[in-house]
Design a protein around this motif. Structure first.
Motif: not given
Length: 107
Positions: A21-28, A30-33, A91-98, A103-106
């Motif tokens: 899960t953490q890997f998927k969130i970080m990849a997302r 980075n994509r948002l960033l 921006a990294m922090e904001e994109k991590l929250i997003e 991820f939670i919303e699917g």
């Protein structure tokens, strides 16, 4: 003894799921960033997609966020965009929250 083995296996399974899960969130994140930086650089939608993939790939260079920070900050600087490490980290922090929210919303 079976109870202990069962608990140990359950803990290992939970750890593996949490890591995935953490890997998927970080990849997302980075994509948002990458999308954020691409917008600042004025890239086309096709270029943005490719650039976002490059930012995701940059995270595999070393542990931590420094590899992603260097890539994005270096690319912004090369494109003539005035930026600094603090702005990219924000921006990294904001994109991590997003990314977590998505991820939670699917999404």
């Amino acid at each position: 003894m079976t109870d202990f083995s069962d608990r140990e296996k359950a803990f290992e399974n939970k750890f593996a799921r949490d890591e995935e899960t953490q890997f998927k969130i970080m990849a997302r994140r980075n994509r948002l960033l990458g999308g954020w930086a691409a917008e600042k650089m004025g890239l086309t939608p096709e270029e943005t997609e490719g650039y976002a993939r490059e930012v995701v790939q940059a995270d595999f260079e070393e542990a931590g966020d420094d590899d992603v920070l260097r890539k994005v900050l270096g690319d912004l600087t090369s494109a003539g965009i005035e930026s600094d490490a603090a702005e990219v980290r924000r921006a990294m922090e904001e994109k991590l929250i997003e990314a977590r929210r998505q991820f939670i919303e699917g999404n």
